[in-house]
Scaffold this active site. Structure first.
Site: not given
Ligand code: ACO
Length: 342
Positions: A207, A246, A303
């Site tokens: 987050h 996201h 971010d």
């Molecule tokens: N890098 C690489 N792969 C990713 C990323 C990433 N940053 N984010 C998602 N994926 C992939 C997952 O591995 C998944 O792949 P799969 O379907 O083959 O297993 C797919 O994309 C979907 O991922 P989920 O985790 O289901 O996506 P969700 O929308 O639930 O997650 C989240 C969102 C938690 C923000 C995720 O994208 C993440 O961890 N990002 C990196 C951390 C980050 O930047 N957080 C800040 C968010 S903005 C905020 O809170 C202000």
């Protein structure tokens, strides 16, 4: 309002781009809390009431003194925010609108002071008294950076950039920290403890902690020629591309586009080129053209560029999530008040 598919964010009907360009953070805080932009008289009353509450009890210094010199500022902010509850026991009367409004002024007034105290504690510097003749953001900069000068004068480029960053973070629907605020406050816990819980949720790297994680990632990558290998590692699931993806946006986060432009502007005016910004841009370019990211609709989130901008402004990496918390405070407050009124 968020349309994640189309990359649209509005606060109370106003597009985020318009607010970032034409409003200031105090106006946006009023808008988020009250639902309308303030008139001149409402704005003056709002800022006056908030700036009346910028000081904290002297005993708060003792709370800070209890932390080790290298304590992380985010847990310091969380703890001292909760500690405010003990200074204002009447705040527990959460069903009374007048009591609620007083705590809103106190929260908005005092949280920058606590954030600045956490920063000064990690630097071993004496705490700085608020200067209520400055703007809200200018006073925060005064409490962070004033040294021996009689009067602190905020750098206008930095003041504007920080104000815009706070606007971009002000509210974002039912995210993890906002939900936490609502859940904790739903048991009629006071708003200081609820906001401390929200800040604790924000601290996590998935987050608000992502801005800190992005900078660590950029430093680990080290140079533009290592970007291709890092993207390969991400696709082999050895790493996450922090600052990408996201839960709501399946398109370019509109806030990321504004931060990217602000980073270019601040760097050009203040600190000169930063190789980390070049690495970030290269990462974005490679990822946006790569099937792995395209198929999963992974785009830069708010971010991705904030860390580079905060670094250019002189903030240490550990302070990044504290800045996010300051910006998000009006959103937590507005959602709390809305829930109580409902
Ligand atoms: N890098 C690489 N792969 C990713 C990323 C990433 N940053 N984010 C998602 N994926 C992939 C997952 O591995 C998944 O792949 P799969 O379907 O083959 O297993 C797919 O994309 C979907 O991922 P989920 O985790 O289901 O996506 P969700 O929308 O639930 O997650 C989240 C969102 C938690 C923000 C995720 O994208 C993440 O961890 N990002 C990196 C951390 C980050 O930047 N957080 C800040 C968010 S903005 C905020 O809170 C202000």
């Amino acid at each position: 309002f968020i349309d994640g598919e189309r990359g649209i964010l509005r606060y109370r009907g106003y597009p985020i781009e318009q607010l970032a360009e034409q409003a200031n953070y105090m106006e946006v805080a009023y808008l988020v809390v009250h639902g309308e932009l303030p008139t001149k008289a409402q704005y003056d009353g709002w800022t006056h009431n908030i700036m009346q509450h910028t000081m904290v009890h002297e005993n708060m210094k003792k709370v800070f003194d209890g932390f080790h010199y290298d304590a992380h500022p985010m847990p310091m902010l969380i703890s001292t925010l909760a500690a405010l509850s003990n200074f204002y026991p009447a705040s527990r009367n959460v069903r009374d609108e007048a009591v609620r409004m007083l705590q809103i002024y106190r929260l908005l007034g005092k949280v920058p002071t606590l954030a600045a105290m956490a920063y000064r504690h990690t630097k071993g510097l004496p705490y700085v008294m608020p200067d209520n003749d400055l703007s809200y953001v200018g006073n925060f900069m005064n409490m962070l950076w004033r040294m021996a000068e009689c009067r602190y004068t905020p750098n206008p480029t930095l003041e504007k950039a920080l104000d815009v960053l706070f606007i971009l973070h002000a509210d974002h629907e039912q995210n993890c920290s906002t939900n936490t605020m609502r859940i904790v406050a739903s048991s009629e816990s006071d708003p200081y403890c609820a906001a401390a819980s929200a800040a604790a949720a924000l601290y996590g790297p998935l987050h608000g902690g992502a801005n800190e994680a992005v900078l660590k990632m950029l430093r680990q990558i080290g140079s533009k020629d290592k970007v291709a290998q890092f993207i390969k590692d991400v696709k082999e699931r050895k790493a996450l591309l922090m600052g990408f993806g996201h839960r709501v946006y399946k398109n370019y986060d509109p806030r990321a586009a504004i931060v990217k432009r602000a980073a270019d502007d601040v760097l050009a005016k203040l600190s000169g080129p930063d190789p980390l910004l070049d690495i970030a841009k290269q990462l974005e370019e490679v990822a946006l053209g790569d099937d792995y990211f395209i198929e999963r609709s992974l785009y830069p989130n708010v971010d991705f560029y904030t860390g580079v901008l905060y670094k250019a402004m002189g903030f240490p990496t550990k302070a990044f999530t504290v800045l996010f918390a300051l910006g998000r405070l009006p959103g937590w407050i507005a959602q709390w008040r809305e829930m109580m009124v409902d």
